[in-house]
Design a protein around this motif. Structure first.
Motif, short mmCIF file in Angstrom:
data_model
loop_
_atom_site.label_atom_id
_atom_site.label_comp_id
_atom_site.label_asym_id
_atom_site.label_seq_id
_atom_site.Cartn_x
_atom_site.Cartn_y
_atom_site.Cartn_z
N GLY A 204 52.87 -22.05 31.09
CA GLY A 204 54.24 -21.56 30.99
C GLY A 204 54.93 -21.95 29.69
N PHE A 205 54.32 -22.87 28.95
CA PHE A 205 54.92 -23.35 27.69
C PHE A 205 53.87 -23.34 26.58
N PRO A 206 53.28 -22.18 26.30
CA PRO A 206 52.20 -22.13 25.31
C PRO A 206 52.65 -22.51 23.92
N ALA A 251 45.80 -23.41 35.55
CA ALA A 251 47.00 -23.09 34.77
C ALA A 251 47.28 -24.10 33.67
N THR A 252 46.21 -24.67 33.13
CA THR A 252 46.35 -25.70 32.11
C THR A 252 45.68 -25.26 30.81
N ILE A 253 46.41 -25.39 29.71
CA ILE A 253 45.79 -25.17 28.40
C ILE A 253 45.02 -26.43 28.04
#
Length: 389
Positions: A204-206, A251-253
């Motif tokens: 959600g915060f790339p 959902a993790t970079i």
């Protein structure tokens, strides 16, 4: 001359040896069973010398000819077969398929070993040559380390080898056909590994992260332009990737990624162009993305060069066995074979023997074609008898 009658007589035995080796594949230097199998047979044949443990698990047999050299000088020829298998699950359905789960002879080394054993049996019986034939059974060829290990143990010096030859089956080439070329025949290879350190974060915060997967994708794409833009189109080179690992999902970079591949070239100067340009591109992508990229490079195989005189001797032997029209000039190959190190240590040549319409090497359904055995075994015999006449 055609296939030797004695080789035709020995064929059932050679096939049985090959199937035994095929059913019991071993990897790298851990070829203890295969080495014992080879050494026991060489002793049974009456070789003048059988030495084990050369290059950890390599085996060397020596057969002296009964003729005297015309010039009084002893000639010594080395013949190499590789023994190791691959970490591939076999999918052939053969009655003699691999008994070792996840391992198989997917490159035909079982056939190579059996053919050289067949030649050893014949040469020990007849000894119709001057000088000595040295039979080299190499471990860990697939790792690219077996030849170096045998050389470090004094292979050439201890056995007085003056020239050396290798042979490999060739899927797609008809049975009874041989292929060879003078000069660069197999590529030199470099193994390259990239460790990318980005900045992990939430999907959600790339904008607060540095995605190492995106960086790796840019690397894969950008590095391909080296072949298109920096290597002379007349030259040959390859750059390919074999692994890309990063992240756990959820959902993790990811924070890091690892990428690996190989560079292949037939000339050292081309190899250096690719390596230098790769360093520049990696630095540029690191600056643009903000990622840290560490690159390590390890030399795999050196370029395999067939020497002129030995190439002509191999061609002559192949023509004796298969006929003039069945010995062809093959294009260079971007695969690698550590026979290159043996051919650097002593003048040598490497020849292909047709495997017919089989699956390609390193494929789960590959199988060495036993119809090639009489041709390969007869080639070894004729090479020794011609060269050491």
């Amino acid at each position: 001359m055609p296939i030797l009658n004695r080789v035709a007589d020995l064929l059932p035995e050679i096939v049985a040896w090959r199937r035994d080796i095929h059913a019991n594949p071993e990897l790298g230097f851990d070829v203890d069973r295969t080495s014992r199998f080879v050494a026991d047979h060489l002793r049974e044949f009456g070789c003048d010398q059988v030495v084990t443990g050369v290059g950890k698990t390599g085996v060397v047999g020596v057969i002296n000819g009964k003729k005297a050299a015309n010039d009084g000088k002893r000639q010594v020829i080395g013949l190499r077969a590789d023994m190791d298998a691959l970490p591939i699950k076999e999918n052939t359905g053969l009655p003699y398929a691999s008994k070792n789960e996840g391992l198989m002879h997917a490159c035909g080394h079982d056939g190579h070993t059996a053919m050289l054993l067949g030649a050893a049996r014949y040469l020990a019986e007849t000894r119709n040559f001057a000088g000595a034939a040295v039979l080299i059974f190499e471990p860990a060829e697939e790792l690219g380390k077996g030849a170096a290990a045998m050389l470090e143990d004094g292979l050439m010096e201890c056995f007085g080898i003056q020239q050396v030859y290798g042979m490999h089956n060739h899927p797609g080439m008809p049975i009874g056909v041989f292929g060879i070329r003078e000069g660069a025949a197999f590529a030199g290879t470099d193994i390259v590994r990239f460790k990318i350190e980005g900045r992990g974060g939430h999907h959600g915060f790339p904008h607060k992260a540095i995605d190492p997967i995106l960086v790796g994708a840019q690397l894969i794409t950008a590095l391909q332009q080296i072949l298109a833009q920096n290597v002379d189109p007349i030259e040959t080179a390859g750059l390919s990737f074999d692994s890309f690992h990063s992240g756990d999902g959820l959902a993790t970079i990811a924070h890091t990624a690892e990428l690996s591949g190989t560079i292949r070239a037939l000339k050292q100067e081309v190899r250096e162009v690719v390596q230098n340009r790769m360093s520049e591109i990696v630095s540029g992508i690191a600056r643009v993305t903000g990622a840290k990229i560490d690159v390590t490079s390890e030399t795999g195989e050196i370029i395999l060069v067939n020497h002129p005189e030995q190439t002509m001797l191999a061609i002559a032997a192949a023509k004796d066995v298969a006929g003039e029209d069945n010995v062809v000039t093959t294009p260079p190959v971007l695969g690698g074979d550590d026979f290159a190190r043996l051919a650097k240590a002593r003048p040598g040549a490497y020849i292909f023997c047709g495997n017919g319409d089989s699956s390609g090497v390193h494929h789960p359904s590959y199988n060495f074609n036993e119809d090639a055995i009489p041709f390969g075994t007869s080639f070894w015999i004729r090479l020794v008898e011609n060269t050491l006449a």
